[in-house]
Design a protein around this motif. Structure first.
Motif, PDB file in Angstrom:
ATOM      1  N   SER A   1       2.730  -4.695 -12.251  1.00  0.00           N
ATOM      2  CA  SER A   1       3.341  -5.959 -12.662  1.00  0.00           C
ATOM      3  C   SER A   1       2.647  -6.437 -13.926  1.00  0.00           C
ATOM      4  CB  SER A   1       3.201  -7.015 -11.560  1.00  0.00           C
ATOM      5  OG  SER A   1       1.940  -7.633 -11.623  1.00  0.00           O
ATOM      6  N   SER A   2       3.214  -7.446 -14.542  1.00  0.00           N
ATOM      7  CA  SER A   2       2.586  -8.027 -15.737  1.00  0.00           C
ATOM      8  C   SER A   2       1.745  -9.252 -15.368  1.00  0.00           C
ATOM      9  CB  SER A   2       3.658  -8.410 -16.760  1.00  0.00           C
ATOM     10  OG  SER A   2       4.559  -9.328 -16.182  1.00  0.00           O
ATOM     11  N   ASP A   3       1.597  -9.526 -14.076  1.00  0.00           N
ATOM     12  CA  ASP A   3       0.830 -10.679 -13.605  1.00  0.00           C
ATOM     13  C   ASP A   3      -0.636 -10.286 -13.437  1.00  0.00           C
ATOM     14  OD1 ASP A   3      -0.320 -12.765 -11.903  1.00  0.00           O
ATOM     15  OD2 ASP A   3       1.760 -13.384 -11.565  1.00  0.00           O
ATOM     16  N   ASP A   4      -1.539 -10.995 -14.099  1.00  0.00           N
ATOM     17  CA  ASP A   4      -2.974 -10.687 -14.042  1.00  0.00           C
ATOM     18  C   ASP A   4      -3.561 -10.828 -12.635  1.00  0.00           C
ATOM     19  OD1 ASP A   4      -3.039 -10.139 -16.728  1.00  0.00           O
ATOM     20  OD2 ASP A   4      -3.787 -12.112 -17.304  1.00  0.00           O
ATOM     21  N   ARG A   5      -2.969 -11.698 -11.807  1.00  0.00           N
ATOM     22  CA  ARG A   5      -3.508 -11.931 -10.456  1.00  0.00           C
ATOM     23  C   ARG A   5      -3.328 -10.721  -9.548  1.00  0.00           C
ATOM     24  NH1 ARG A   5      -0.017 -17.207  -9.341  1.00  0.00           N
ATOM     25  NH2 ARG A   5       1.475 -15.760 -10.231  1.00  0.00           N
ATOM     26  N   LEU A   6      -2.279  -9.947  -9.781  1.00  0.00           N
ATOM     27  CA  LEU A   6      -1.992  -8.748  -9.000  1.00  0.00           C
ATOM     28  C   LEU A   6      -1.273  -7.770  -9.930  1.00  0.00           C
ATOM     29  CD1 LEU A   6      -2.140  -7.407  -6.219  1.00  0.00           C
ATOM     30  CD2 LEU A   6       0.046  -8.486  -5.679  1.00  0.00           C
ATOM     31  N   SER A   7      -2.060  -7.045 -10.703  1.00  0.00           N
ATOM     32  CA  SER A   7      -1.492  -6.207 -11.762  1.00  0.00           C
ATOM     33  C   SER A   7      -1.028  -4.836 -11.287  1.00  0.00           C
ATOM     34  CB  SER A   7      -2.520  -6.037 -12.886  1.00  0.00           C
ATOM     35  OG  SER A   7      -3.727  -5.510 -12.361  1.00  0.00           O
ATOM     36  N   ARG A   8      -1.555  -4.378 -10.139  1.00  0.00           N
ATOM     37  CA  ARG A   8      -1.236  -3.017  -9.689  1.00  0.00           C
ATOM     38  C   ARG A   8      -1.514  -2.875  -8.204  1.00  0.00           C
ATOM     39  NH1 ARG A   8      -4.972   1.592 -12.142  1.00  0.00           N
ATOM     40  NH2 ARG A   8      -5.219   2.726 -10.216  1.00  0.00           N
ATOM     41  N   ILE A   9      -0.718  -2.047  -7.543  1.00  0.00           N
ATOM     42  CA  ILE A   9      -0.972  -1.646  -6.158  1.00  0.00           C
ATOM     43  C   ILE A   9      -0.712  -0.152  -6.063  1.00  0.00           C
ATOM     44  CG2 ILE A   9      -0.269  -1.820  -3.736  1.00  0.00           C
ATOM     45  CD1 ILE A   9       0.496  -4.702  -4.213  1.00  0.00           C
ATOM     46  N   ASP A  10      -1.695   0.584  -5.566  1.00  0.00           N
ATOM     47  CA  ASP A  10      -1.537   2.019  -5.294  1.00  0.00           C
ATOM     48  C   ASP A  10      -1.316   2.172  -3.803  1.00  0.00           C
ATOM     49  OD1 ASP A  10      -2.107   2.621  -7.981  1.00  0.00           O
ATOM     50  OD2 ASP A  10      -4.247   2.727  -7.574  1.00  0.00           O
ATOM     51  N   VAL A  11      -0.304   2.955  -3.407  1.00  0.00           N
ATOM     52  CA  VAL A  11      -0.011   3.195  -1.995  1.00  0.00           C
ATOM     53  C   VAL A  11       0.062   4.700  -1.771  1.00  0.00           C
ATOM     54  CG1 VAL A  11       1.625   2.820  -0.104  1.00  0.00           C
ATOM     55  CG2 VAL A  11       1.287   1.035  -1.832  1.00  0.00           C
ATOM     56  N   TRP A  12      -0.632   5.185  -0.720  1.00  0.00           N
ATOM     57  CA  TRP A  12      -0.626   6.613  -0.426  1.00  0.00           C
ATOM     58  C   TRP A  12      -0.750   6.827   1.079  1.00  0.00           C
ATOM     59  CZ3 TRP A  12      -4.695   3.771  -2.047  1.00  0.00           C
ATOM     60  CH2 TRP A  12      -5.865   3.836  -1.308  1.00  0.00           C
ATOM     61  N   PRO A  13      -0.249   7.973   1.578  1.00  0.00           N
ATOM     62  CA  PRO A  13      -0.419   8.286   3.001  1.00  0.00           C
ATOM     63  C   PRO A  13      -1.781   8.915   3.242  1.00  0.00           C
ATOM     64  CG  PRO A  13       0.931   9.952   1.967  1.00  0.00           C
ATOM     65  CD  PRO A  13       0.620   8.916   0.903  1.00  0.00           C
ATOM     66  N   GLY A  14      -2.428   8.527   4.324  1.00  0.00           N
ATOM     67  CA  GLY A  14      -3.696   9.134   4.710  1.00  0.00           C
ATOM     68  C   GLY A  14      -3.451  10.388   5.531  1.00  0.00           C
ATOM     69  N   GLU A  15      -4.515  11.073   5.887  1.00  0.00           N
ATOM     70  CA  GLU A  15      -4.398  12.268   6.717  1.00  0.00           C
ATOM     71  C   GLU A  15      -3.797  11.938   8.076  1.00  0.00           C
ATOM     72  OE1 GLU A  15      -8.030  14.448   7.003  1.00  0.00           O
ATOM     73  OE2 GLU A  15      -8.267  14.552   4.833  1.00  0.00           O
ATOM     74  N   ASP A  16      -3.932  10.678   8.505  1.00  0.00           N
ATOM     75  CA  ASP A  16      -3.383  10.243   9.787  1.00  0.00           C
ATOM     76  C   ASP A  16      -1.932   9.799   9.658  1.00  0.00           C
ATOM     77  OD1 ASP A  16      -3.786   7.970   8.274  1.00  0.00           O
ATOM     78  OD2 ASP A  16      -5.015   6.946   9.765  1.00  0.00           O
ATOM     79  N   CYS A  17      -1.330   9.988   8.489  1.00  0.00           N
ATOM     80  CA  CYS A  17       0.064   9.637   8.203  1.00  0.00           C
ATOM     81  C   CYS A  17       0.272   8.119   8.143  1.00  0.00           C
ATOM     82  CB  CYS A  17       1.013  10.275   9.209  1.00  0.00           C
ATOM     83  SG  CYS A  17       2.424  11.069   8.418  1.00  0.00           S
ATOM     84  N   GLN A  18      -0.810   7.349   8.139  1.00  0.00           N
ATOM     85  CA  GLN A  18      -0.716   5.907   7.942  1.00  0.00           C
ATOM     86  C   GLN A  18      -0.711   5.636   6.443  1.00  0.00           C
ATOM     87  OE1 GLN A  18      -0.559   3.513  10.468  1.00  0.00           O
ATOM     88  NE2 GLN A  18      -0.339   5.287  11.806  1.00  0.00           N
ATOM     89  N   LEU A  19      -0.121   4.526   6.035  1.00  0.00           N
ATOM     90  CA  LEU A  19      -0.120   4.166   4.624  1.00  0.00           C
ATOM     91  C   LEU A  19      -1.348   3.321   4.304  1.00  0.00           C
ATOM     92  CD1 LEU A  19       3.608   3.265   3.931  1.00  0.00           C
ATOM     93  CD2 LEU A  19       2.349   5.302   3.212  1.00  0.00           C
ATOM     94  N   TYR A  20      -1.933   3.593   3.147  1.00  0.00           N
ATOM     95  CA  TYR A  20      -3.084   2.845   2.659  1.00  0.00           C
ATOM     96  C   TYR A  20      -2.766   2.289   1.285  1.00  0.00           C
ATOM     97  CZ  TYR A  20      -5.589   4.814   6.557  1.00  0.00           C
ATOM     98  OH  TYR A  20      -5.976   5.135   7.824  1.00  0.00           O
ATOM     99  N   ALA A  21      -3.391   1.181   0.964  1.00  0.00           N
ATOM    100  CA  ALA A  21      -3.133   0.525  -0.323  1.00  0.00           C
ATOM    101  C   ALA A  21      -4.442   0.107  -0.969  1.00  0.00           C
ATOM    102  CB  ALA A  21      -2.248  -0.698  -0.122  1.00  0.00           C
ATOM    103  N   ARG A  22      -4.399   0.036  -2.290  1.00  0.00           N
ATOM    104  CA  ARG A  22      -5.501  -0.505  -3.075  1.00  0.00           C
ATOM    105  C   ARG A  22      -4.869  -1.461  -4.086  1.00  0.00           C
ATOM    106  NH1 ARG A  22      -7.809   3.902  -5.641  1.00  0.00           N
ATOM    107  NH2 ARG A  22      -9.026   4.306  -3.793  1.00  0.00           N
ATOM    108  N   ALA A  23      -5.181  -2.731  -3.953  1.00  0.00           N
ATOM    109  CA  ALA A  23      -4.661  -3.739  -4.880  1.00  0.00           C
ATOM    110  C   ALA A  23      -5.628  -3.888  -6.051  1.00  0.00           C
ATOM    111  CB  ALA A  23      -4.488  -5.073  -4.162  1.00  0.00           C
ATOM    112  N   TRP A  24      -5.082  -4.258  -7.191  1.00  0.00           N
ATOM    113  CA  TRP A  24      -5.859  -4.429  -8.415  1.00  0.00           C
ATOM    114  C   TRP A  24      -5.431  -5.723  -9.106  1.00  0.00           C
ATOM    115  CZ3 TRP A  24      -8.860  -0.106 -10.188  1.00  0.00           C
ATOM    116  CH2 TRP A  24      -8.654   1.089  -9.476  1.00  0.00           C
ATOM    117  N   SER A  25      -6.357  -6.352  -9.786  1.00  0.00           N
ATOM    118  CA  SER A  25      -6.035  -7.477 -10.671  1.00  0.00           C
ATOM    119  C   SER A  25      -6.727  -7.233 -12.005  1.00  0.00           C
ATOM    120  CB  SER A  25      -6.484  -8.809 -10.062  1.00  0.00           C
ATOM    121  OG  SER A  25      -7.861  -8.785  -9.789  1.00  0.00           O
TER     122      SER A  25
END
Length: 149
Positions: free
Chosen positions: A54-78
């Motif tokens: 996004s172009s918003d500095d408060r939440l500029s990026r989110i990475d989402v990926w599946p783990g080995e357990d098939c659960q989804l994980y996220a990493r938020a960035w600002s």
């Protein structure tokens, strides 16, 4: 001579048994690796996987990926407070599943607040994120951002 030929027979049987065991083991490894690859592919097929910006500095990026357990994980960035040319990570969090397949939640706990991100999948290339922060002081701040792949 009878004695020597009778020894060869068990040796041949043993060799046949070992070759069968080796073949079975190698086949099971191939099947296991194929199954793991297919399972991993089905995890990625959720639609949430990838990098959202996004172009918003408060939440500029989110990475989402599946783990080995098939659960989804996220990493938020600002956008970093002291260097606006970089993004700063909030850390990894597991995305909680909800009954709706296009909706996920992750929670962050800070020293002065609790923050909840609610990700809603709008299309293959767009998510809507509602960010709700409850500060320890009682103040509550919420905002919505559109993010794109």
């Amino acid at each position: 001579m009878t004695h020597a030929s009778s020894l060869r027979r068990p040796l041949r049987q043993l060799m046949a048994l070992l070759m069968t065991a080796a073949l079975t083991l190698s086949l099971s490894v191939v099947v296991t690796l194929t199954s793991a690859t297919q399972a991993s592919a089905s995890c990625v097929a959720s639609g949430f996987g990838g990098t959202w910006r996004s172009s918003d500095d408060r939440l500029s990026r989110i990475d989402v990926w599946p783990g080995e357990d098939c659960q989804l994980y996220a990493r938020a960035w600002s956008t970093c407070e002291h260097d606006s040319t970089r993004d700063c990570s909030w850390g990894n969090k597991k995305l909680e599943a909800t009954p709706e397949r296009n909706f996920r939640i992750c929670n962050y706990t800070w020293s002065n607040a609790s923050e909840v991100l609610q990700l809603t999948l709008k299309s293959k290339t767009r998510i809507s994120v509602y960010d709700l922060t409850d500060y320890n002081s009682g103040k509550r701040v919420g905002f919505r951002i559109s993010m794109y792949k």
